[in-house]
Design an enzyme around this catalytic site. Structure first.
Site, PDB file in Angstrom:
ATOM      1  N   ILE A   1       5.621  11.637  -4.994  1.00 24.80           N
ATOM      2  CA  ILE A   1       6.904  11.835  -4.319  1.00 24.80           C
ATOM      3  C   ILE A   1       7.504  10.438  -4.190  1.00 24.80           C
ATOM      4  O   ILE A   1       6.866   9.520  -3.685  1.00 24.80           O
ATOM      5  CB  ILE A   1       6.736  12.527  -2.944  1.00 24.80           C
ATOM      6  N   SER A   2       8.699  10.261  -4.711  1.00 25.21           N
ATOM      7  CA  SER A   2       9.311   8.935  -4.768  1.00 25.21           C
ATOM      8  C   SER A   2       9.540   8.359  -3.374  1.00 25.21           C
ATOM      9  O   SER A   2       9.677   9.093  -2.386  1.00 25.21           O
ATOM     10  CB  SER A   2      10.653   8.998  -5.504  1.00 25.21           C
TER      11      SER A   2
END
Length: 217
Positions: free
Chosen positions: A62-63
């Site tokens: 997840i960025s």
């Protein structure tokens, strides 16, 4: 009280985004409203609001919040926009996009991630998001064009199959372009009357975008 419920944690989250240059008030508000802690792995929830990428299933990530906010801001979303996302992951970016647009189609090659994201988004009431298991390089079954396209995995170059789906009147595509195992450049492409205009934005690092639908996961 857990760290994710601690108001100072959320305040620092917003302050970090502002300090790093995010100025779009709608994006900032959406980043505050979408509960990031529900999109990370249970063991990472105390770190959900740190400005760093976190691992999720299938070797994906997840960025970091800044990258999510920056890419969203660069899309210049409007409420009537139809958005295509390549790389659903946990569904967090799609949730952010859905608050700022009319509808989001998000494509994921890992069935495990697609199923989990679909269930997570439905549970939280994101009813304008469709999660599709598919190949981001060969979008069989995807019809029509999109006002905005966002790619959340690194591509060595942008395939025509994606630019062909971009709306002709000012459509914008954002994607990390570069080698799979190294730094990439976040690129914005705008479709104009004279063709595609490219602008390099910032250096980033994403997991690689791979062709096909994953067989095992």
């Amino acid at each position: 009280m857990s760290a994710v419920q601690n108001p100072p944690e959320k305040m620092m989250f917003q302050l970090t985004l502002r300090r790093r240059g995010i100025s779009d008030q709608a994006v900032l508000r959406t980043m505050e409203e979408v509960p990031r802690e529900l999109f990370v792995e249970p063991g990472d929830r105390e770190d959900a609001y740190r400005d760093s990428a976190l691992g999720i299933a299938c070797g994906q990530t997840i960025s970091q919040p800044f990258v999510v906010a920056y890419m969203t801001e660069q899309l210049k979303l409007q409420r009537n926009h139809r958005v295509l996302e390549i790389g659903t992951g946990s569904g967090y970016q799609a949730a952010v996009l859905s608050r700022l647009s009319r509808e989001v189609l998000t494509v994921e090659r890992y069935r495990t991630l697609a199923d989990a994201a679909r269930a997570r988004l439905e549970t939280q009431g994101y009813d304008n998001i469709e999660v599709m298991l598919g190949d981001g390089f060969d979008l069989v079954g995807v019809t029509g064009t999109f006002d905005r396209i966002i790619v959340t995995a690194a591509m060595e170059q942008i395939p025509e199959t994606l630019t062909d789906l971009l709306e002709s009147d000012g459509g914008i595509l954002i994607a990390p372009i570069g080698p799979q195992h190294g730094a990439q450049t976040l690129v914005r492409i705008v479709r104009t009357a004279s063709g595609l205009e490219r602008k390099d934005l910032v250096d980033v690092r994403f997991v690689p975008a791979l062709p096909g639908i994953a067989r095992e996961l």
